[in-house]
Each structure stands twice: as structure tokens, then as C-alpha cells.
Design an enzyme around this catalytic site. Structure first.
Site, PDB file in Angstrom:
ATOM      1  N   GLU A  72     -35.078 -45.633  65.193  1.00  0.00           N
ATOM      2  CA  GLU A  72     -35.337 -45.075  63.859  1.00  0.00           C
ATOM      3  C   GLU A  72     -36.806 -45.156  63.453  1.00  0.00           C
ATOM      4  O   GLU A  72     -37.294 -44.306  62.694  1.00  0.00           O
ATOM      5  CB  GLU A  72     -34.479 -45.798  62.815  1.00  0.00           C
ATOM      6  N   PHE A 134     -20.122 -53.862  55.689  1.00  0.00           N
ATOM      7  CA  PHE A 134     -20.682 -53.678  57.027  1.00  0.00           C
ATOM      8  C   PHE A 134     -21.851 -52.694  56.982  1.00  0.00           C
ATOM      9  O   PHE A 134     -21.752 -51.619  56.422  1.00  0.00           O
ATOM     10  CB  PHE A 134     -19.589 -53.151  57.966  1.00  0.00           C
ATOM     11  N   GLN A 135     -22.961 -53.092  57.551  1.00  0.00           N
ATOM     12  CA  GLN A 135     -24.199 -52.311  57.609  1.00  0.00           C
ATOM     13  C   GLN A 135     -24.719 -51.943  56.214  1.00  0.00           C
ATOM     14  O   GLN A 135     -25.252 -50.866  55.998  1.00  0.00           O
ATOM     15  CB  GLN A 135     -24.016 -51.046  58.468  1.00  0.00           C
ATOM     16  N   LYS A 184     -21.943 -43.111  51.390  1.00  0.00           N
ATOM     17  CA  LYS A 184     -21.098 -42.279  52.246  1.00  0.00           C
ATOM     18  C   LYS A 184     -20.115 -41.445  51.430  1.00  0.00           C
ATOM     19  O   LYS A 184     -19.877 -40.264  51.749  1.00  0.00           O
ATOM     20  CB  LYS A 184     -20.348 -43.158  53.245  1.00  0.00           C
ATOM     21  N   MET A 501     -58.264 -55.339  71.083  1.00  0.00           N
ATOM     22  CA  MET A 501     -58.959 -55.738  69.862  1.00  0.00           C
ATOM     23  C   MET A 501     -58.742 -57.212  69.566  1.00  0.00           C
ATOM     24  O   MET A 501     -59.636 -57.909  69.071  1.00  0.00           O
ATOM     25  CB  MET A 501     -58.502 -54.872  68.681  1.00  0.00           C
TER      26      MET A 501
END
Length: 592
Positions: A72, A134-135, A184, A501
Site C-alpha cells: 500500500e 477486525f482490521q 464498509k 549519506m
């Protein structure tokens, strides 16, 4: 236009007819219709339970192409790169919970560089919010510090209006990312679909036109200047004001510099351009910034990487004019004398018009002496480096790439580190939106996803990602996305076997204690590229660099990964150390 009585009668009859009811659609379908109304062509994302209704709606249409990334974070980076190169709003779609948290780095990267984006996030059903479902995660709370705005849509009837606001906020004023969080059940429920034609927000009305009196004061100050300097940042590019900047600089005949994010706003090959300024800017650009008597700052913010220590900068008396769309950026770190809030394009147009009306220019004799001083500073040749026939110098690779692509339509992305600075110093950008990198947040891993997003938008252009062996491994799985969606980009990995760096700072500031900056177990990048279905090249000798670059350019329809083994001891010069002023530069190891 003449209107007949019959026309009036027909119009009256039409008004009298009952309006057909709005089409009833699921929330997921409303979302897709909104994206289509905004002209969205591409959306980068990754499916999950909370967004499956949305993915089902995407499956049923064919005007928006969805690109399935492998992480993602890369979805947001790719949409970000697309937005930077095109000026359009980039769109990403992720699911709830870990989908959102994986996207956070991409959102913060876009926020720091003021990139117009809309990120659609899935959320657990409204009845489950706050119950540790959940999630589930608090998307609005988590993203609040790193977005321009965010919206949790709890009623499907509010969805179209929320999307309209999101795109409006993302692209107007100082641009930035907007998150729209959709539970949802909202994507499943139905509502009449009406996409608002306009948006009205009492609390959000960015100023476009600069104050006329302030612009007149700025003109007078510029014309009185003995040592004028134009300092510009990413705001000129975001505001599509490069043409106006070029006209202004040419009209006045004064020196100009760009920040890292502003490169390309003024042609790097023009003699009036002094190079990038700041921590790794040129000696002449930094010295001119320190010693100018009038500084015109346009779409820049005097950040820590540009002026270093503000107290040191304030030691020299100067007048500062600051043009910016965001009033909070003005006098934030450096007190200015003439603030002008407004869209940089509009303000520059008015500034140019007033200068032309005045029919006056800065004092020619004083300006000539100023240019002579700049010529002396240029004589230091601060970007000079030692060529080698034995080991590949990273600067040489970037210079050679510029020579081979300068007359082609080319976009350069980079990750973050030494290679980023060498790309900024040695690739001479003459056009805006051709240099795509993470400036504010300094995010490793952006280069490849940026390149993917640009290549979809600009399929006929050459897109090169200049990276390092450390940065590329942060999103290297996106080589799979390149294969699936046929986005043939060229990856130039300046492989010095170090986090370069970090190693440079450890050498200069930590007595050579190279704590965890050496890469002990690198993959065979050639075999890895080939495993993903691409072309891999290993380049170990300076004499092979040009041939490899030519071959990569010729392989127009293939993604090519060039593993270029560069000098592990090379440092980026000039350099301004932390806490120092911009005129206190190290030009090389001899200054240590």
C-alpha cells in the site's frame, strides 16, 4: 444572442415538467461515478475486506484503470508521482487497518511536499467503529497531522458531497492530500446519486489575488536593489508559474536560484541560474543568498535545508519579499518585509505587469558589479570532482545520463540520499515537473513507485529512477507491478554498498564509526531483475557506463535495472553542516 418568444415558451414548459428522480446507487457505485466525474484515469491500490464492494464496482466499469501494487505504501507513492508529473490529483485506494497504516508514509510524503491527492480508505462498518473490530484503526485520528483534510463518511447520502469537497480541497490553495474514510456498510447502502456542480465551504476560501499595494511596494523595492536575488521553491512548479518566473528573471536580468523541490522552474542551463541552494547547494547560490540586499522569495519557505541557521542568516541586513499561497509559511522561520499572500502565478503576472508599466530596471552599474561578484564565486567550481578510469564516480553517471537524454522528453525520479543530491546537482533540469523526488519528508523507497506512476501518465517519455542499493530495496517488490502493467522504467542504482549519506555523516561527525551503514548482504540485482521478468545489467568500469545507458534507452519497451558499482568513498560536496550558516560551506575534504 437573441431569444425568441418560442424559446421562452419552450423553456417555461421544460421548467414546469417534473424532474426525473436521481438514480439510486450503492455507495461503491457512487464513489466510482464521483471519480469519473473528476476525470480520474488511474487509481493505485490494494484490495481487502473493507473495500470489496468498491472493487466490485471498479470491476464493472472500464474508464478508470486500477493498478494493483504489491504494497500500500507504493500505491500512495505511485499516485503521488503521477500527481507531481501531471499536476492532476492522484488517487489511491487502500483497505482498513494495516492497509491504512501501510499508506501512512506515502500520505506524509505527499503532505510535506504539498501534493494534490485523494486517498480513499476502507473502514469497518459504522456499527463496529470503536469496538476494536477486525482490521479497525482510527484512520481520521492517525492521519490528522499529515493531511490537508480528512473525512469519515457515516451516511451514504453524504458520500458524493464528501468526494467533491475532497478533490476541491486537494487541488486548491496550497495543495495537499485528503483522506476519505468509507465504512464498509456505507459502500453497500444505496442513495440517490447527485454529484454537486460546485462546492461552498465557509471555512475554506484560499486567497488567489495578491494585495495590489503590497505588489507595488515589492516593485519599488526590486527596482531600488543593488544586489537583487530571486529565490524560488516548489510552489512555483505546483502553481504552474514557471513561464511567469522565466519572464520575470529575463525582464530584470537578475540571478535566480531554485530549491531542491523547485528545480526546473527556471532553466538550469541558463547563465542567470546559479544552481540549487541550501545544504548541498552551489557555492555561488548560497553566497548570493547570504549577501543579497533584496531577496524575492516565491513559493519557498526558508526551511532548515535552505538557509541553515536562521541567526546566522539574520546577521546580514537585507529586505525580503515573500510570495506564497499559504500565509502560515510567511515569516515562519525568517521575518520578511513585504508579505504577499496569493497564487504565485497570479501574483507574478501582476508583478510583471507593474514592472513593465514602470519602464524602469534595477541600477545597471550596481547589477553589473553584483554579477562580477557572482562570477568570482562561480570561479570556485564547487561541483568539480576527480574523474577516474579505475572506479565509477556517481557524478559521472548522472552527467552522462544528462548528456544522453537532454534532448529527449525525460523524467527523473530519485530516492533519498547521496544519489538524490548528485542527481539534483548534475542533471540540468530545464523544464518543470521533470524532477520528481521526496524533499520535505525525505522518504526512501519512493523512486520506483514514482517512476511507475509517471510512466502510466507519460507512456512515450523516458522515465529514469536514480536510486541506491539501500533505497531501492524498500519498494523493490514493485518491479512485479512494472511487469504486470507494462511500465518500462529504467532503474539506475548507484551501488556503493553503503547507506551513503549516513556513512558520509558518520565519517565527518562521528570519527568514522560506521555504525550499521554498510550493506553486508546485498542481492544479485541482475538476477533479481531477471526474476521479475526484466533486463538486468552489471556495470563495474567507467568505460562501460555510456554504452550501458545507451542500451537501456534503446530497450524502450523493457524495464532495465542497471547495478552500477560506484566509488564507496565519494562524498557529496558542497555541504553545510548542521547548525552552520549557508555561507559556511565545506567544499571538499580539504576543508575539514
Amino acid at each position: 444572442m437573441d431569444i425568441s418568444a418560442a424559446d421562452v415558451k419552450r423553456a417555461s414548459l421544460a421548467d414546469a415538467q417534473p424532474q426525473s428522480p436521481a438514480e439510486e446507487l450503492k455507495g461503491s457505485e457512487i464513489l466510482v461515478r464521483c471519480l469519473q466525474a473528476e476525470g480520474v484515469k488511474y487509481i493505485w491500490g490494494y484490495p481487502g475486506g473493507a473495500v470489496l464492494y468498491i472493487y466490485d464496482a471498479l470491476y464493472k466499469q472500464d474508464t478508470i484503470e486500477h493498478v494493483l501494487v504489491r504494497h500500500e505504501q507504493a500505491a500512495v507513492h505511485a499516485a503521488d508521482g503521477y500527481a507531481r508529473a501531471t499536476g492532476e490529483v492522484g488517487v489511491a485506494l487502500v483497505t482498513s487497518g494495516p492497509g491504512v497504516t501501510n499508506a501512512i508514509t506515502g500520505i506524509a510524503t505527499a503532505y510535506m511536499d504539498s501534493i494534490p491527492m485523494v486517498i480513499v480508505t476502507g473502514q469497518v462498518p459504522t456499527h463496529a467503529i470503536g469496538l476494536d473490530a477486525f482490521q479497525e484503526c482510527d484512520t481520521v485520528g492517525i492521519t490528522r497531522p499529515i493531511v490537508k483534510h480528512n473525512i469519515l463518511v457515516k451516511d451514504v447520502r453524504d458520500l458524493a458531497g464528501a468526494l467533491k469537497k475532497a478533490f476541491h480541497i486537494a487541488r486548491t490553495g496550497r495543495p495537499g492530500p485528503v483522506v476519505v474514510d468509507i465504512p464498509k456498510d456505507v459502500s453497500l447502502k444505496t442513495a440517490p446519486f447527485v454529484y454537486p456542480a460546485e462546492v461552498e465551504m465557509r471555512s475554506y476560501n484560499p486567497v488567489r489575488k495578491g494585495h495590489g499595494g503590497q505588489i507595488r511596494k515589492a516593485v519599488q523595492l526590486i527596482l531600488q536593489a543593488k544586489r537583487p536575488y530571486i529565490y524560488t521553491g516548489g510552489g512555483v512548479i505546483l502553481g504552474n508559474a514557471s513561464a511567469e518566473l522565466r519572464e520575470l528573471v529575463d525582464l530584470l536580468g537578475v540571478p535566480c536560484t531554485n530549491t531542491l523541490m523547485g528545480l526546473g522552474a527556471y532553466p538550469s542551463t541558463d547563465p542567470k541560474f546559479l544552481g540549487m541552494l541550501g545544504m548541498h547547494g552551489t557555492y555561488e547560490a548560497n553566497m548570493a543568498m547570504q549577501h543579497a540586499d533584496v531577496v524575492l522569495a516565491v513559493g519557498a519557505r526558508f526551511d532548515d535545508r535552505v538557509i541553515g541557521n536562521p541567526k546566522h542568516f539574520a546577521q546580514v541586513e537585507r529586505k525580503i519579499i515573500h510570495i506564497d499561497i499559504d500565509p502560515s509559511s510567511i515569516s515562519k522561520r525568517v521575518k520578511v518585509d513585504i508579505p504577499i499572500v496569493g497564487d504565485v502565478k497570479d501574483v507574478l503576472q501582476e508583478l510583471i505587469a507593474q514592472l513593465k508599466d514602470a519602464q524602469a530596471r534595477p541600477d545597471a552599474q550596481a547589477l553589473s558589479a553584483w554579477w562580477q561578484q557572482i562570477a568570482d564565486w562561480r570561479g570556485r567550481e564547487c561541483l568539480k570532482y576527480k574523474h577516474s578510469d579505475e572506479v565509477i564516480k556517481p557524478q559521472f553517471v548522472v552527467e552522462k545520463l544528462w548528456e544522453l537524454t537532454r534532448d529527449r522528453d525525460t523524467y527523473i525520479t530519485s530516492d533519498v540520499g547521496q544519489h538524490q543530491m548528485w542527481a539534483a546537482q548534475f542533471y540540468r533540469f530545464d523544464q518543470p515537473r521533470r524532477w520528481i523526488n521526496s524533499g520535505g519528508l525525505g522518504t526512501m523507497g519512493v523512486g520506483l513507485p514514482y517512476a511507475m506512476g509517471i510512466k502510466l501518465a507519460k507512456p512515450e517519455s523516458d522515465v529514469f529512477c536514480i536510486t541506491g542499493e539501500g533505497s531501492i530495496q524498500m519498494c523493490i517488490q514493485e518491479l512485479s507491478t512494472c511487469q504486470q502493467y507494462q511500465t518500462p522504467v529504467k532503474v539506475l542504482s548507484l551501488n556503493n554498498r553503503y547507506l551513503g549519506m549516513v556513512r558520509q555523516w558518520q565519517q565527518l561527525e562521528y570519527s568514522g564509526r560506521y555504525s550499521h551503514s554498510y550493506m553486508d548482504a546485498l542481492p544479485d540485482f541482475v538476477k533479481l531483475a531477471e526474476a521479475y521478468g526484466h533486463v538486468g545489467m552489471l556495470i563495474e568500469r567507467p568505460g562501460d557506463v555510456e554504452g550501458a545507458l545507451r542500451e537501456a534507452i534503446k530497450l524502450k519497451d523493457r524495464t532495465v535495472f542497471l547495478d552500477i558499482r560506484t566509488d564507496p568513498t565519494e562524498n557529496v560536496w558542497p555541504m553545510v553542516q548542521a547548525g552552520k550558516g549557508i555561507s559556511e560551506m565545506l567544499l571538499g575534504s580539504e576543508d575539514l
